[in-house]
Design a protein around this motif. Structure first.
Motif, PDB file in Angstrom:
ATOM      1  N   MET A 385       0.825  -1.200   0.000  1.00  0.00           N
ATOM      2  CA  MET A 385       0.000   0.000   0.000  1.00  0.00           C
ATOM      3  C   MET A 385       0.866   1.259   0.000  1.00  0.00           C
ATOM      4  SD  MET A 385      -2.808  -1.452   2.742  1.00  0.00           S
ATOM      5  CE  MET A 385      -3.726   0.059   2.907  1.00  0.00           C
ATOM      6  N   HIS A 386       1.891   1.289   0.834  1.00  0.00           N
ATOM      7  CA  HIS A 386       2.738   2.484   0.893  1.00  0.00           C
ATOM      8  C   HIS A 386       3.598   2.597  -0.366  1.00  0.00           C
ATOM      9  CE1 HIS A 386       1.950   3.959   4.987  1.00  0.00           C
ATOM     10  NE2 HIS A 386       1.752   2.683   5.308  1.00  0.00           N
ATOM     11  N   MET A 510      -4.539  -2.235   8.762  1.00  0.00           N
ATOM     12  CA  MET A 510      -4.659  -2.183   7.308  1.00  0.00           C
ATOM     13  C   MET A 510      -5.790  -1.254   6.882  1.00  0.00           C
ATOM     14  SD  MET A 510      -3.748  -5.975   5.834  1.00  0.00           S
ATOM     15  CE  MET A 510      -4.789  -6.906   6.927  1.00  0.00           C
ATOM     16  N   MET A 511      -6.906  -1.299   7.596  1.00  0.00           N
ATOM     17  CA  MET A 511      -8.024  -0.418   7.254  1.00  0.00           C
ATOM     18  C   MET A 511      -7.653   1.045   7.491  1.00  0.00           C
ATOM     19  SD  MET A 511     -10.424  -2.368   6.101  1.00  0.00           S
ATOM     20  CE  MET A 511      -9.049  -3.271   5.392  1.00  0.00           C
ATOM     21  N   GLN A 512      -6.942   1.299   8.587  1.00  0.00           N
ATOM     22  CA  GLN A 512      -6.515   2.679   8.855  1.00  0.00           C
ATOM     23  C   GLN A 512      -5.528   3.170   7.804  1.00  0.00           C
ATOM     24  OE1 GLN A 512      -4.985   2.570  12.833  1.00  0.00           O
ATOM     25  NE2 GLN A 512      -6.995   2.424  13.804  1.00  0.00           N
ATOM     26  N   SER A 513      -4.615   2.305   7.375  1.00  0.00           N
ATOM     27  CA  SER A 513      -3.671   2.703   6.333  1.00  0.00           C
ATOM     28  C   SER A 513      -4.394   2.991   5.029  1.00  0.00           C
ATOM     29  CB  SER A 513      -2.623   1.604   6.127  1.00  0.00           C
ATOM     30  OG  SER A 513      -1.860   1.409   7.291  1.00  0.00           O
ATOM     31  N   LEU A 514      -5.360   2.138   4.674  1.00  0.00           N
ATOM     32  CA  LEU A 514      -6.133   2.354   3.449  1.00  0.00           C
ATOM     33  C   LEU A 514      -6.856   3.699   3.493  1.00  0.00           C
ATOM     34  CD1 LEU A 514      -7.482   1.396   0.796  1.00  0.00           C
ATOM     35  CD2 LEU A 514      -9.212   0.260   2.224  1.00  0.00           C
ATOM     36  N   VAL A 515      -7.540   3.967   4.596  1.00  0.00           N
ATOM     37  CA  VAL A 515      -8.324   5.201   4.708  1.00  0.00           C
ATOM     38  C   VAL A 515      -7.411   6.424   4.739  1.00  0.00           C
ATOM     39  CG1 VAL A 515      -9.858   6.480   6.245  1.00  0.00           C
ATOM     40  CG2 VAL A 515     -10.291   4.066   5.797  1.00  0.00           C
ATOM     41  N   ARG A 516      -6.320   6.359   5.479  1.00  0.00           N
ATOM     42  CA  ARG A 516      -5.433   7.520   5.586  1.00  0.00           C
ATOM     43  C   ARG A 516      -4.724   7.804   4.265  1.00  0.00           C
ATOM     44  NH1 ARG A 516      -2.942   5.910  11.527  1.00  0.00           N
ATOM     45  NH2 ARG A 516      -4.776   6.537  12.744  1.00  0.00           N
ATOM     46  N   LEU A 517      -4.381   6.761   3.535  1.00  0.00           N
ATOM     47  CA  LEU A 517      -3.764   6.985   2.223  1.00  0.00           C
ATOM     48  C   LEU A 517      -4.738   7.677   1.272  1.00  0.00           C
ATOM     49  CD1 LEU A 517      -1.805   3.645   1.752  1.00  0.00           C
ATOM     50  CD2 LEU A 517      -0.818   5.917   2.013  1.00  0.00           C
ATOM     51  N   ILE A 518      -6.013   7.265   1.311  1.00  0.00           N
ATOM     52  CA  ILE A 518      -7.013   7.914   0.460  1.00  0.00           C
ATOM     53  C   ILE A 518      -7.261   9.346   0.932  1.00  0.00           C
ATOM     54  CG2 ILE A 518      -9.416   7.818  -0.312  1.00  0.00           C
ATOM     55  CD1 ILE A 518      -9.275   4.808  -0.170  1.00  0.00           C
ATOM     56  N   LEU A 527      -6.344  15.174   7.870  1.00  0.00           N
ATOM     57  CA  LEU A 527      -5.280  14.464   8.577  1.00  0.00           C
ATOM     58  C   LEU A 527      -4.509  15.425   9.465  1.00  0.00           C
ATOM     59  CD1 LEU A 527      -3.783  12.235   5.719  1.00  0.00           C
ATOM     60  CD2 LEU A 527      -5.390  11.540   7.506  1.00  0.00           C
ATOM     61  N   ARG A 528      -3.954  14.857  10.547  1.00  0.00           N
ATOM     62  CA  ARG A 528      -3.085  15.641  11.406  1.00  0.00           C
ATOM     63  C   ARG A 528      -1.729  15.845  10.714  1.00  0.00           C
ATOM     64  NH1 ARG A 528      -5.534  12.143  15.193  1.00  0.00           N
ATOM     65  NH2 ARG A 528      -3.728  10.756  15.077  1.00  0.00           N
ATOM     66  N   GLU A 529      -0.941  16.718  11.262  1.00  0.00           N
ATOM     67  CA  GLU A 529       0.323  17.068  10.609  1.00  0.00           C
ATOM     68  C   GLU A 529       1.253  15.870  10.511  1.00  0.00           C
ATOM     69  OE1 GLU A 529       4.018  20.286  11.091  1.00  0.00           O
ATOM     70  OE2 GLU A 529       2.290  20.317  12.463  1.00  0.00           O
ATOM     71  N   GLY A 530       1.349  15.086  11.590  1.00  0.00           N
ATOM     72  CA  GLY A 530       2.205  13.904  11.555  1.00  0.00           C
ATOM     73  C   GLY A 530       1.709  12.867  10.559  1.00  0.00           C
ATOM     74  N   GLU A 531       0.409  12.663  10.506  1.00  0.00           N
ATOM     75  CA  GLU A 531      -0.162  11.714   9.552  1.00  0.00           C
ATOM     76  C   GLU A 531       0.006  12.211   8.118  1.00  0.00           C
ATOM     77  OE1 GLU A 531      -3.757   9.970  12.394  1.00  0.00           O
ATOM     78  OE2 GLU A 531      -4.176  11.471  10.853  1.00  0.00           O
ATOM     79  N   GLY A 536       0.657  11.673   3.118  1.00  0.00           N
ATOM     80  CA  GLY A 536       0.408  12.679   2.098  1.00  0.00           C
ATOM     81  C   GLY A 536       1.556  12.782   1.122  1.00  0.00           C
ATOM     82  N   GLY A 537       1.900  14.013   0.769  1.00  0.00           N
ATOM     83  CA  GLY A 537       2.982  14.245  -0.170  1.00  0.00           C
ATOM     84  C   GLY A 537       2.523  14.570  -1.575  1.00  0.00           C
TER      85      GLY A 537
END
Length: 813
Positions: A385-386, A510-518, A527-531, A536-537
């Motif tokens: 995912m990453h 895995m669900m959190q990674s999927l949602v945060r990537l989207i 998203l928070r600054e650290g997230e 992001g990017g």
């Protein structure tokens, strides 16, 4: 969940009887769609899945195991059809015991013939221990059932080498149909064999009698001669000579026969060694066979050979056997490490993972290979995912838009959903006000949308196998019958119960990674600054349109449905529902903002062509623009199962209501700008000369230019139509699509429209009154009248007539 195929049905098996490890061919219907679909195969109650080879949906080849029942059904179990039935049965026969050097097509239990051999001096070779036919007559086996004979002779055996040998059982089993004369002949043969043995010993004695008598006669003659001489000297000399002769004869005999006896002992030792090698060649050849089978990938053969060697030589005290068995254990340990490495390799299929776990458990490896595999798959999916995000971010920095070959007009005849969306996006929002946009955008997919497509496809393709591996781990279906007997399955189930919370954390991660990537790609502000640094990017040069956000919502919804079909608990998937809700809200906001921009471009294209009712096409185009925008939001506003209403939050209601009012206000402001534009700014080259209009606008036919009064009248006519029809229709569509605060939207819009109408009407009246005032005003000042000379009125009834002019004229001007 309903199955899509019929249960398996076994209609034939060939052969239909045989001993253990017999190769059989099973035929029937619905025997599976492939090797991965076959999850169970039992014959006479024994699990034969380990040796099963799926050939087709109507044919399976396997070997019969060591079952307890002598006759039973053939049961096939598949994923697609479940547990099947059988119309035929298989009869399991007991294997016959074979000799040391007899060949056999299957693995049979070996008897301990080596310990039964007698010593060399008795002169009985090992192969003579079990004569094939001791009676010397033809064997005629009867059809008596083995169980009946066992019940008739309890504790006895028909094997004539056994201590519990029963002659009656042997005769019934092998000579039940033999005639009485043949049996008498068999008795005679037995007597002859017994006589030969007795005659052999007696003949040995008889053959030595002549030599004994000759020696006896020689000694008697010598003794008589000594007595005749009568001298002790002669007697002593002769006796000494005789002893010397006998000693030399004995030494010579020993010298002659020592070599022969030595060669015989050496031959017996060689024969015994060859017998041992022949009998135990399985163990001596096992290390090399293990290496060869590992190279070929025949792990089932290695496991079967190892189990056999362990049962036979696992507790041996013979040094040679210990040495070779230690070598076998070394090779097996290397195989365990090899299989564990293959198990943890990525990517791998669920079928291979289950197969390697079963192999490792059958080899009695330490640890929990199934849980190790689950942990490795979890880390691999997160890494995928990453890596997917990093690759798209790098590509965006080099090329902001991704050109997909699937969307070329000359490419695949079945375009992807993204390509179909991009080709039809402009049509859904009308073409009259979209023609100025570059058509090339239709075939370019934003990197964020392509990333979400790829990311969700990756999760949907990998997570089901990950979830199914966990389910198999919990219910113990990863292990074979051997592991079940050893208690490994129960230990695995206990470990699975203890690790449920750990697995739940894996799914949630895995669900959190999927949602945060989207979110990092589409909703970075959530998203928070650290997230944001981790997920992001992206370069946000321009925000996605409502059409692309709608497509993304549809993609995420399909992903949620796929994960729900796996029966994953809803609490683990709630984070995806929250993402869908935020995307829906964002899509509505963006769509309404873009609608306001479209309305601006729409007002700029006013053609001033008037119909019979004194209206231009602008009100109708405005209404169609709003309706098409709302229709594009229908799938976003509608709630799928498990989704919350997009208007459930009060802030969302307020924001949507304000954006809707802004759209109406933008259109009203542009109407005012159109009515007050200078004459030189009006483009009337496109006006039609065939327009049939009222007499008030008859000048349009004669002159293509429009005066300011004509524009005011056209705009006033449009305002009247908007108030009576368009705004009411738009309000109905807002209510139809579930918008909140429709009354406020309508009220504010109506008030603003009425204010515009009043201002434009006053401007028009003022423009029409200017000529009249201009003609009256010179007459008023014709006598050089000066108000300063007029007396100031006093009292209510003393107002002179000219004071009326003083009051009226300023108001008119």
């Amino acid at each position: 969940m309903s199955r899509s195929r019929q249960p398996p049905l076994v209609t034939g098996i060939s052969p239909n009887e045989g001993i253990s490890w017999t190769k059989v061919t099973i035929r029937g219907e619905n025997l599976g769609t492939g090797p991965a679909d076959l999850i169970g195969l039992t014959i006479c109650g024994h699990n034969c899945l380990l040796t099963a080879e799926w050939m087709s949906a109507s044919k399976i080849v396997c070997r019969v195991g060591q079952a307890k029942n002598d006759k039973g059904d053939i049961i096939v179990t598949t994923k697609s059809g479940g547990r099947g039935t059988s119309t035929v049965s298989f009869k399991l026969l007991k294997p016959e015991k074979i000799g040391i050097l007899d060949q056999s097509a299957v693995w049979v239990d070996e008897m301990n013939y080596y310990d039964m051999r007698t010593d060399r001096n008795k002169g009985i070779p090992p192969l003579s221990l079990r004569p094939a036919n001791p009676l010397g007559i033809e064997i005629d086996k009867g059809k008596f059932h083995q169980k009946d004979l066992e019940a008739l002779f309890p504790g006895m055996s028909p094997d004539f080498t056994s201590e519990n040998f029963s002659a009656a059982w042997y005769l019934i089993e092998n000579h039940s149909m033999t005639s009485f004369d043949q049996l008498k002949m068999a008795v005679m043969n037995l007597k002859k064999q017994a006589n030969k043995k007795n005659e052999g010993s007696l003949a040995y004695v008889k053959g030595g009698l002549s030599t004994f008598f000759e020696a006896q006669d020689a000694l008697s003659a010598i003794h008589q001669k000594l007595e005749a001489d009568g001298t002790e000297k002669v007697e002593g000399s002769m006796t000494q000579k005789l002893e010397n002769v006998l000693n030399r004869a004995s030494n010579t005999a020993d010298t002659l026969f020592q070599e022969v006896l030595g060669r015989k002992d050496k031959a017996d030792s060689t024969r015994n060694a060859l017998n041992v090698l022949q009998r135990f060649k399985f163990l001596f050849n096992l290390p090399l066979n293990i290496e060869r089978n590992i190279q070929k990938g025949d792990y089932d053969v290695v496991i079967n050979d190892y189990e056999k060697a362990k049962s036979l030589f696992g507790k041996t005290e013979v040094q040679v056997f210990k040495k070779y068995y230690a070598e076998v254990e070394t090779r097996i340990e290397a195989l365990r490490e090899l299989l564990l490495d293959k198990l943890l390799e990525t990517p791998s299929t669920l079928h291979d993972q289950k197969r390697y776990i079963r192999y490792i458990s059958d080899l009695h490896a330490s640890g929990d290979p199934a849980w190790q595999c689950i942990g490795a798959q979890h880390q691999w999916i997160l890494q995928l995912m990453h890596s997917c995000k990093e690759s798209y971010v790098k590509e965006q920095k080099g090329n902001p838009l991704l050109h997909s070959p699937l969307m070329d007009l000359d490419g695949d005849v079945h375009p992807s959903p993204i390509g179909h969306l991009s080709q039809t996006a402009s049509l859904k929002r009308g073409s009259s006000f979209q023609s100025g946009r570059d058509d090339a955008w239709r075939y370019k997919v934003p990197q964020q949308v392509a990333f979400v497509e790829k990311l969700t496809k990756l999760v949907v393709s990998q997570l089901p196998n990950f979830w199914k591996l966990w389910i198999s781990y919990v219910n113990g279906s990863l292990f074979s019958e051997t592991a079940e007997k050893s208690g490994q399955m129960e230990r695995s189930k206990k470990n699975a119960r203890q690790k449920q919370n750990d697995f739940k954390k894996m799914i949630q991660e895995m669900m959190q990674s999927l949602v945060r990537l989207i979110r990092g790609a589409l909703l970075p502000f959530s998203l928070r600054e650290g997230e944001l640094r981790q997920y992001g990017g992206w370069e946000m040069k321009s925000e996605l349109s409502g059409q692309w956000l709608t497509h993304v919502i549809q993609t995420v919804r399909l992903t949620y449905e796929s994960l729900t079909a796996l029966e994953i608990p809803n609490d683990m998937l709630q984070i995806i529902q929250d993402l869908i809700l935020d995307l829906r809200v964002r899509c509505i906001m963006v769509t309404l903002q873009h609608t306001a921009e479209d309305v601006k471009r729409l007002a700029e294209k006013e053609d001033w062509v008037v119909d019979n009712e004194g209206l231009t096409s602008l009100p109708s185009q405005f209404e169609q623009c709003i309706i098409q925008s709302l229709q594009s939001l229908k799938s976003v506003i509608d709630c799928k199962p498990g989704e919350a209403s997009v208007f459930q939050q009060h802030k969302t209601q307020e924001d949507v209501c304000q954006l809707s009012i802004n759209i109406m206000q933008v259109f009203i402001d542009y109407l005012e700008q159109l009515s007050t534009k200078p004459d030189g700014d009006i483009d009337t080259t496109h006006l039609s000369v065939d327009v049939s209009s009222p007499d008030l606008f008859g000048s349009i036919h004669e002159d293509t230019s429009l005066s300011s009064e004509q524009r005011l009248l056209i705009v006033l006519s449009n305002c009247c139509y908007l108030e009576r029809h368009t705004f009411i229709n738009i309000a109905e569509h807002f209510e139809k699509h579930g918008f909140q605060g429709v009354e406020k939207i309508t009220q504010v819009s109506m008030e603003s429209l009425k204010e515009l109408d009043q201002r434009l009407f006053e401007i028009y009246i003022e423009a029409k009154a200017d000529p009249i005032v201009g003609s009256l005003e010179p007459g008023i000042y014709a006598g050089y009248f000066d108000w300063k000379d007029c007396l100031v009125p006093t009292g209510d009834n003393s107002l002179p007539e000219y004071s009326f002019i003083r009051v009226f004229v300023p108001s008119a001007t």
